[in-house]
Design a protein around this motif. Structure first.
Motif, PDB file in Angstrom:
ATOM      1  N   SER A   1     -10.412   7.606  -9.152  1.00  0.00           N
ATOM      2  CA  SER A   1     -10.158   6.202  -8.573  1.00  0.00           C
ATOM      3  C   SER A   1     -10.162   5.239  -9.642  1.00  0.00           C
ATOM      4  CB  SER A   1     -10.900   5.685  -7.119  1.00  0.00           C
ATOM      5  OG  SER A   1     -12.474   5.295  -8.160  1.00  0.00           O
TER       6      SER A   1
ATOM      7  N   THR B   1      -6.914  -3.435   2.269  1.00  0.00           N
ATOM      8  CA  THR B   1      -6.935  -1.870   1.216  1.00  0.00           C
ATOM      9  C   THR B   1      -7.016  -2.085   0.331  1.00  0.00           C
ATOM     10  OG1 THR B   1      -4.819  -3.103   2.236  1.00  0.00           O
ATOM     11  CG2 THR B   1      -3.983  -1.555   0.507  1.00  0.00           C
TER      12      THR B   1
ATOM     13  N   TYR C   1      -6.075   2.698  -7.395  1.00  0.00           N
ATOM     14  CA  TYR C   1      -5.745   3.790  -6.781  1.00  0.00           C
ATOM     15  C   TYR C   1      -6.912   4.206  -5.808  1.00  0.00           C
ATOM     16  CZ  TYR C   1      -6.962   5.707 -11.158  1.00  0.00           C
ATOM     17  OH  TYR C   1      -7.901   5.917 -12.308  1.00  0.00           O
ATOM     18  N   CYS C   2      -6.213   5.982  -5.869  1.00  0.00           N
ATOM     19  CA  CYS C   2      -7.753   6.500  -5.734  1.00  0.00           C
ATOM     20  C   CYS C   2      -6.562   8.314  -5.477  1.00  0.00           C
ATOM     21  CB  CYS C   2      -8.181   6.944  -4.189  1.00  0.00           C
ATOM     22  SG  CYS C   2      -9.686   7.691  -3.994  1.00  0.00           S
TER      23      CYS C   2
ATOM     24  N   ILE D   1      -9.012   1.900   0.009  1.00  0.00           N
ATOM     25  CA  ILE D   1      -8.685   2.729  -1.189  1.00  0.00           C
ATOM     26  C   ILE D   1      -9.524   3.343  -2.339  1.00  0.00           C
ATOM     27  CG2 ILE D   1      -7.325   2.853  -3.231  1.00  0.00           C
ATOM     28  CD1 ILE D   1      -4.901   1.007  -1.660  1.00  0.00           C
ATOM     29  N   HIS D   2     -10.605   2.581  -2.297  1.00  0.00           N
ATOM     30  CA  HIS D   2     -11.870   2.654  -3.057  1.00  0.00           C
ATOM     31  C   HIS D   2     -12.589   3.395  -2.361  1.00  0.00           C
ATOM     32  CE1 HIS D   2     -10.488  -0.223  -6.111  1.00  0.00           C
ATOM     33  NE2 HIS D   2     -10.545   0.822  -6.461  1.00  0.00           N
TER      34      HIS D   2
ATOM     35  N   HIS E   1      -3.223   6.728  -2.834  1.00  0.00           N
ATOM     36  CA  HIS E   1      -3.437   5.606  -2.110  1.00  0.00           C
ATOM     37  C   HIS E   1      -2.934   5.173  -3.899  1.00  0.00           C
ATOM     38  CE1 HIS E   1      -4.318   6.626   1.621  1.00  0.00           C
ATOM     39  NE2 HIS E   1      -5.107   7.236   1.179  1.00  0.00           N
TER      40      HIS E   1
ATOM     41  N   HIS F   1       0.896  -1.343   0.070  1.00  0.00           N
ATOM     42  CA  HIS F   1       0.185   0.423  -0.003  1.00  0.00           C
ATOM     43  C   HIS F   1       1.092   1.649   0.393  1.00  0.00           C
ATOM     44  CE1 HIS F   1      -3.204   1.995   2.428  1.00  0.00           C
ATOM     45  NE2 HIS F   1      -2.732   2.706   1.004  1.00  0.00           N
TER      46      HIS F   1
ATOM     47  N   ASN G   1     -12.051   5.584   0.354  1.00  0.00           N
ATOM     48  CA  ASN G   1     -11.288   7.138   0.583  1.00  0.00           C
ATOM     49  C   ASN G   1     -12.277   8.660   0.186  1.00  0.00           C
ATOM     50  OD1 ASN G   1      -8.631   8.921   0.842  1.00  0.00           O
ATOM     51  ND2 ASN G   1      -8.839   6.441   2.104  1.00  0.00           N
TER      52      ASN G   1
ATOM     53  N   TYR H   1       1.115   5.482  -0.460  1.00  0.00           N
ATOM     54  CA  TYR H   1       0.751   6.389  -0.206  1.00  0.00           C
ATOM     55  C   TYR H   1       1.387   7.673  -0.204  1.00  0.00           C
ATOM     56  CZ  TYR H   1       0.590   4.954   4.737  1.00  0.00           C
ATOM     57  OH  TYR H   1       0.723   3.979   6.026  1.00  0.00           O
TER      58      TYR H   1
END
Length: 192
Positions: free
Chosen positions: A146, A123, A46-47, A127-128, A54, A8, A130, A10
């Motif tokens: 994202s 995780t 990802y976001c 992330i999704h 992230h 992860h 967030n 970030y």
């Protein structure tokens, strides 16, 4: 960062600044990402948020890295160096566009190794979710920046590794169900 290991990744903007000020910034970031990292990691999620981001990635296997980077002595440093180069390139472009100086990101990006299946699942969902957690939207599918959309639109091409998640979830329907459950928990926490 070790070959074959998932992480992860970030980071956050320096101070109270944003790292994305307009749509073109998000697009440029996503366009540059595979140029620097496409040969060293597989990206699963990802976001991008206005002041942080992230990624859930898997570092490519040693034989793949050696094939692309035969002269690099320590592969662990190679991956970190590629991330640093990417952040530096984005910062230089951002600084030029907005007549600013200095570091845009916190000094060292964070990387947490994913050690088991449960952590990978959490995780991926985190992330999704967030943008929901930070109050930018009520549903992850409403956040433009994202990887959620790449999973929803499997027919479109993507640089994401969209098959790997099936090692951790039965299907996309299960992901959506788990996301909805976690979203309700987040909404409850935000009301307190």
């Amino acid at each position: 960062m070790e070959p074959g290991q998932s992480y992860h990744i970030y980071n956050h903007a320096n101070g109270t600044e944003n790292i994305f000020l307009k749509e073109g910034n998000y697009l440029f970031f996503l366009k540059q990402y595979p140029k620097y990292l496409g040969d060293v990691v597989d990206t699963y999620a990802y976001c991008l948020m206005p002041n942080h981001f992230h990624f859930l990635v898997g570092v490519k296997e040693e034989f793949e890295l050696r094939k692309t980077f035969p002269k690099f002595q320590t592969l662990e440093k190679l991956v970190s160096k590629q991330f640093s180069n990417f952040f530096s390139a984005y910062t230089q472009s951002f600084n030029k566009a907005y007549q600013r100086r200095g570091s845009l990101f916190m000094k060292n990006f964070k990387r947490s190794p994913i050690l088991n299946e449960h952590q990978w699942q959490e995780t991926f969902l985190y992330i999704h979710l967030n943008p929901v957690k930070h109050g930018f939207t009520e549903k992850p599918e409403n956040w433009k920046w994202s990887s959620w959309h790449a999973y929803e639109n499997q027919g479109k091409t993507s640089k994401l590794n969209r098959i790997y998640y099936l090692n951790f979830f039965d299907n996309w329907t299960q992901v959506k169900e788990l996301t909805e459950t976690k979203k309700q928990f987040i909404n409850t926490q935000n009301l307190e």
